[in-house]
Design an enzyme around this catalytic site. Structure first.
Site, PDB file in Angstrom:
ATOM      1  N   TYR A  53      52.582   7.197 -43.620  1.00  0.00           N
ATOM      2  CA  TYR A  53      51.988   8.220 -42.746  1.00  0.00           C
ATOM      3  C   TYR A  53      52.546   9.617 -43.059  1.00  0.00           C
ATOM      4  O   TYR A  53      51.952  10.620 -42.667  1.00  0.00           O
ATOM      5  CB  TYR A  53      52.234   7.911 -41.264  1.00  0.00           C
ATOM      6  CG  TYR A  53      51.569   6.645 -40.741  1.00  0.00           C
ATOM      7  CD1 TYR A  53      50.696   5.896 -41.533  1.00  0.00           C
ATOM      8  CD2 TYR A  53      51.819   6.199 -39.457  1.00  0.00           C
ATOM      9  CE1 TYR A  53      50.108   4.734 -41.053  1.00  0.00           C
ATOM     10  CE2 TYR A  53      51.219   5.038 -38.972  1.00  0.00           C
ATOM     11  CZ  TYR A  53      50.371   4.309 -39.779  1.00  0.00           C
ATOM     12  OH  TYR A  53      49.794   3.159 -39.291  1.00  0.00           O
ATOM     13  N   LEU A 190      40.566   2.315 -30.285  1.00  0.00           N
ATOM     14  CA  LEU A 190      39.569   3.291 -29.810  1.00  0.00           C
ATOM     15  C   LEU A 190      38.522   3.620 -30.860  1.00  0.00           C
ATOM     16  O   LEU A 190      37.578   4.360 -30.587  1.00  0.00           O
ATOM     17  CB  LEU A 190      40.273   4.600 -29.388  1.00  0.00           C
ATOM     18  CG  LEU A 190      41.476   4.456 -28.459  1.00  0.00           C
ATOM     19  CD1 LEU A 190      42.059   5.835 -28.138  1.00  0.00           C
ATOM     20  CD2 LEU A 190      41.082   3.741 -27.174  1.00  0.00           C
ATOM     21  N   ILE A 227      48.366   0.596 -29.294  1.00  0.00           N
ATOM     22  CA  ILE A 227      49.052   1.826 -29.723  1.00  0.00           C
ATOM     23  C   ILE A 227      48.043   2.955 -29.955  1.00  0.00           C
ATOM     24  O   ILE A 227      47.855   3.426 -31.080  1.00  0.00           O
ATOM     25  CB  ILE A 227      49.914   1.562 -30.988  1.00  0.00           C
ATOM     26  CG1 ILE A 227      49.133   0.767 -32.060  1.00  0.00           C
ATOM     27  CG2 ILE A 227      51.188   0.832 -30.614  1.00  0.00           C
ATOM     28  CD1 ILE A 227      49.914   0.587 -33.382  1.00  0.00           C
ATOM     29  N   ARG A 229      46.195   6.441 -30.406  1.00  0.00           N
ATOM     30  CA  ARG A 229      46.624   7.721 -30.983  1.00  0.00           C
ATOM     31  C   ARG A 229      45.713   8.828 -30.456  1.00  0.00           C
ATOM     32  O   ARG A 229      44.498   8.636 -30.348  1.00  0.00           O
ATOM     33  CB  ARG A 229      46.484   7.666 -32.502  1.00  0.00           C
ATOM     34  CG  ARG A 229      46.342   9.034 -33.176  1.00  0.00           C
ATOM     35  CD  ARG A 229      46.170   8.902 -34.670  1.00  0.00           C
ATOM     36  NE  ARG A 229      44.984   8.197 -35.104  1.00  0.00           N
ATOM     37  CZ  ARG A 229      43.895   8.797 -35.611  1.00  0.00           C
ATOM     38  NH1 ARG A 229      43.841  10.102 -35.721  1.00  0.00           N
ATOM     39  NH2 ARG A 229      42.875   8.068 -36.021  1.00  0.00           N
ATOM     40  N   SER A 230      46.286   9.980 -30.154  1.00  0.00           N
ATOM     41  CA  SER A 230      45.480  11.183 -29.955  1.00  0.00           C
ATOM     42  C   SER A 230      46.306  12.391 -30.335  1.00  0.00           C
ATOM     43  O   SER A 230      47.517  12.414 -30.130  1.00  0.00           O
ATOM     44  CB  SER A 230      45.007  11.320 -28.501  1.00  0.00           C
ATOM     45  OG  SER A 230      44.293  12.534 -28.373  1.00  0.00           O
ATOM     46  N   ARG A 235      44.523  13.796 -23.690  1.00  0.00           N
ATOM     47  CA  ARG A 235      44.110  12.411 -23.970  1.00  0.00           C
ATOM     48  C   ARG A 235      45.324  11.494 -24.108  1.00  0.00           C
ATOM     49  O   ARG A 235      45.268  10.327 -23.718  1.00  0.00           O
ATOM     50  CB  ARG A 235      43.293  12.353 -25.257  1.00  0.00           C
ATOM     51  CG  ARG A 235      41.884  12.886 -25.103  1.00  0.00           C
ATOM     52  CD  ARG A 235      41.169  12.803 -26.434  1.00  0.00           C
ATOM     53  NE  ARG A 235      39.760  13.110 -26.333  1.00  0.00           N
ATOM     54  CZ  ARG A 235      38.944  13.201 -27.375  1.00  0.00           C
ATOM     55  NH1 ARG A 235      39.432  13.031 -28.597  1.00  0.00           N
ATOM     56  NH2 ARG A 235      37.677  13.476 -27.213  1.00  0.00           N
ATOM     57  N   ASN A 239      45.224   8.225 -21.838  1.00  0.00           N
ATOM     58  CA  ASN A 239      45.211   6.895 -22.448  1.00  0.00           C
ATOM     59  C   ASN A 239      46.319   5.986 -21.902  1.00  0.00           C
ATOM     60  O   ASN A 239      46.197   4.765 -21.938  1.00  0.00           O
ATOM     61  CB  ASN A 239      45.339   7.005 -23.974  1.00  0.00           C
ATOM     62  CG  ASN A 239      44.145   7.700 -24.596  1.00  0.00           C
ATOM     63  OD1 ASN A 239      43.119   7.884 -23.947  1.00  0.00           O
ATOM     64  ND2 ASN A 239      44.274   8.112 -25.854  1.00  0.00           N
TER      65      ASN A 239
HETATM   66  N1  LIG Z   1      48.931  -1.343 -39.611  1.00  0.00           N
HETATM   67  C1  LIG Z   1      47.872  -0.716 -40.046  1.00  0.00           C
HETATM   68  O1  LIG Z   1      47.330  -0.976 -41.124  1.00  0.00           O
HETATM   69  C2  LIG Z   1      47.268   0.352 -39.172  1.00  0.00           C
HETATM   70  C3  LIG Z   1      45.994   0.858 -39.464  1.00  0.00           C
HETATM   71  C4  LIG Z   1      45.457   1.831 -38.616  1.00  0.00           C
HETATM   72  C5  LIG Z   1      46.202   2.258 -37.512  1.00  0.00           C
HETATM   73  N2  LIG Z   1      47.465   1.782 -37.266  1.00  0.00           N
HETATM   74  C6  LIG Z   1      48.272   2.262 -36.135  1.00  0.00           C
HETATM   75  O2  LIG Z   1      47.479   2.181 -34.953  1.00  0.00           O
HETATM   76  C7  LIG Z   1      47.389   3.464 -34.349  1.00  0.00           C
HETATM   77  C8  LIG Z   1      46.082   3.611 -33.603  1.00  0.00           C
HETATM   78  O3  LIG Z   1      44.968   3.391 -34.453  1.00  0.00           O
HETATM   79  P1  LIG Z   1      44.077   4.586 -35.049  1.00  0.00           P
HETATM   80  O4  LIG Z   1      44.930   5.761 -35.315  1.00  0.00           O
HETATM   81  O5  LIG Z   1      43.306   3.993 -36.165  1.00  0.00           O
HETATM   82  O6  LIG Z   1      43.020   4.932 -33.979  1.00  0.00           O
HETATM   83  P2  LIG Z   1      42.802   4.868 -32.390  1.00  0.00           P
HETATM   84  O7  LIG Z   1      44.041   5.088 -31.617  1.00  0.00           O
HETATM   85  O8  LIG Z   1      42.017   3.644 -32.145  1.00  0.00           O
HETATM   86  O9  LIG Z   1      41.818   6.105 -32.209  1.00  0.00           O
HETATM   87  C9  LIG Z   1      42.192   7.409 -32.527  1.00  0.00           C
HETATM   88  C10 LIG Z   1      40.960   8.268 -32.430  1.00  0.00           C
HETATM   89  O10 LIG Z   1      40.452   8.228 -31.090  1.00  0.00           O
HETATM   90  C11 LIG Z   1      40.381   9.558 -30.564  1.00  0.00           C
HETATM   91  N3  LIG Z   1      40.767   9.477 -29.157  1.00  0.00           N
HETATM   92  C12 LIG Z   1      42.011   9.237 -28.654  1.00  0.00           C
HETATM   93  N4  LIG Z   1      41.984   9.188 -27.316  1.00  0.00           N
HETATM   94  C13 LIG Z   1      40.698   9.407 -26.934  1.00  0.00           C
HETATM   95  C14 LIG Z   1      40.050   9.479 -25.689  1.00  0.00           C
HETATM   96  N5  LIG Z   1      40.725   9.322 -24.528  1.00  0.00           N
HETATM   97  N6  LIG Z   1      38.708   9.711 -25.671  1.00  0.00           N
HETATM   98  C15 LIG Z   1      38.033   9.877 -26.822  1.00  0.00           C
HETATM   99  N7  LIG Z   1      38.583   9.821 -28.048  1.00  0.00           N
HETATM  100  C16 LIG Z   1      39.926   9.575 -28.113  1.00  0.00           C
HETATM  101  C17 LIG Z   1      41.338  10.371 -31.401  1.00  0.00           C
HETATM  102  O11 LIG Z   1      40.894  11.709 -31.515  1.00  0.00           O
HETATM  103  P3  LIG Z   1      41.802  12.958 -31.010  1.00  0.00           P
HETATM  104  O12 LIG Z   1      43.034  12.952 -31.829  1.00  0.00           O
HETATM  105  O13 LIG Z   1      40.892  14.100 -31.263  1.00  0.00           O
HETATM  106  O14 LIG Z   1      42.048  12.707 -29.544  1.00  0.00           O
HETATM  107  C18 LIG Z   1      41.229   9.696 -32.769  1.00  0.00           C
HETATM  108  O15 LIG Z   1      40.114  10.182 -33.469  1.00  0.00           O
HETATM  109  C19 LIG Z   1      47.573   4.405 -35.538  1.00  0.00           C
HETATM  110  O16 LIG Z   1      47.804   5.721 -35.170  1.00  0.00           O
HETATM  111  C20 LIG Z   1      48.689   3.725 -36.271  1.00  0.00           C
HETATM  112  O17 LIG Z   1      49.934   3.983 -35.629  1.00  0.00           O
HETATM  113  C21 LIG Z   1      47.981   0.813 -38.078  1.00  0.00           C
END
Ligand SMILES: NC(=O)c1ccc[n+]([C@@H]2O[C@H](COP(=O)([O-])OP(=O)(O)OC[C@H]3O[C@@H](n4cnc5c(N)ncnc54)[C@H](OP(=O)(O)O)[C@@H]3O)[C@@H](O)[C@H]2O)c1
Length: 261
Positions: A53, A190, A227, A229-230, A235, A239
């Protein structure tokens, strides 16, 4: 006032892993410091980062500046699968960047193939024995791959972090983790259309909450780590504010049914 869940998963190394953590993928530089700081201020006590990251220094800075004691925050980082030869150096570099003397959980980020995973896993066991990490686990592995690691080394992963949301719900996968006593940690809760799903939106209306809160709450009620992310502090707070309502059995079942083909 936000009400955060205080549920935890107990890990074999003695760690108490909060079911709610803050994801940090794709947040770098000043934004990573600010978002992580917002998460800690909102009450998150679990941070999820990774070598790839490129934000461990920023996550660590926010942690140091938060005024929280090290033991109050559960910290996960991950190792790319191609570090078999210098895995411990990779972890020591992560610790330096994060500004901590150990992490709570170190994960193999994704599989590099069975043989390479087993070699890397042996370094993970060594890192745990050296107390550089309290617990060790994997990410993006299936039950067969987990079994091969456990059988080949005698040490079972504590956690498997995989892509998860109501749209991906699979009771068999839940059961596979339960049977092996491996904590299921979901990511990308999300993304992938779940926020716009009509059933998620209907349940959100019924409980008077945001779709994102319904998704987080659904994980917590299932005992699955989540977990979100925003990059937006508002948010980040919203969340996490999921302890003040509950999804009914019917609502949970309707969300679970989204994952069935
Ligand atoms: N192990 C792996 O291979 C792997 C892969 C992917 C992710 N991860 C981990 O999992 C975490 C979460 O997954 P992710 O980052 O893929 O995505 P996520 O948390 O599912 O979604 C993040 C997205 O949702 C938006 N968002 C957040 N809160 C919101 C709300 N209340 N309303 C509307 N939109 C919202 C964010 O935009 P804004 O920033 O504009 O709010 C961002 O675009 C990662 O950050 C990472 O730590 C691990």
């Amino acid at each position: 006032m936000a009400q955060l869940p205080d549920d935890v998963a107990l890990l074999p190394g003695g760690g108490r892993m909060p079911l709610l953590g803050f994801g940090t993928w794709q947040i770098t530089g000043d934004q990573a410091v600010a978002s992580t700081a917002a998460a800690l201020e909102a009450g998150y006590r679990h941070l999820d980062t990774a070598t790839v990251y490129g934000n461990e220094a920023e996550v660590g800075r926010a942690l140091a500046e938060s005024g929280l004691r090290r033991e109050q925050v559960f910290v996960t980082t991950k190792c790319p699968p191609d570090r078999g030869d210098d895995a411990l150096d990779t972890l020591r570099r992560s610790l330096d960047l994060l500004g901590v003397d150990h992490v709570d959980l170190w994960l193999i980020h994704w599989s590099g193939g069975d043989r390479s995973d087993l070699a890397l896993w042996r370094s993970f066991i060594e890192a745990r024995d050296l107390s550089l990490t309290r617990d060790i686990g994997v990410s993006n592995l299936d039950a067969r791959q987990i079994d091969r690691l456990a059988e080949g080394s005698g040490a079972k992963p504590a956690v498997n972090q995989i892509r998860w949301s109501p749209l991906l719900y699979d009771a068999e996968v839940v059961e596979q983790h339960r049977q092996r006593d491996v904590v299921l940690e979901g990511y990308s809760a999300l993304r992938g259309g779940s926020l716009d799903d009509p059933v998620v939106r209907r349940v959100a209306e019924e409980v008077g909450r945001e779709p994102a809160q319904v998704l987080v709450r659904w994980h917590v009620q299932h005992g699955i780590v989540v977990i979100p992310r925003s990059s937006k502090p508002e948010r980040v707070r919203t969340n996490a504010d999921v302890a003040g309502f509950e999804l009914s059995e019917d609502q949970m079942a309707a969300l679970d049914a989204l994952g069935r083909p």
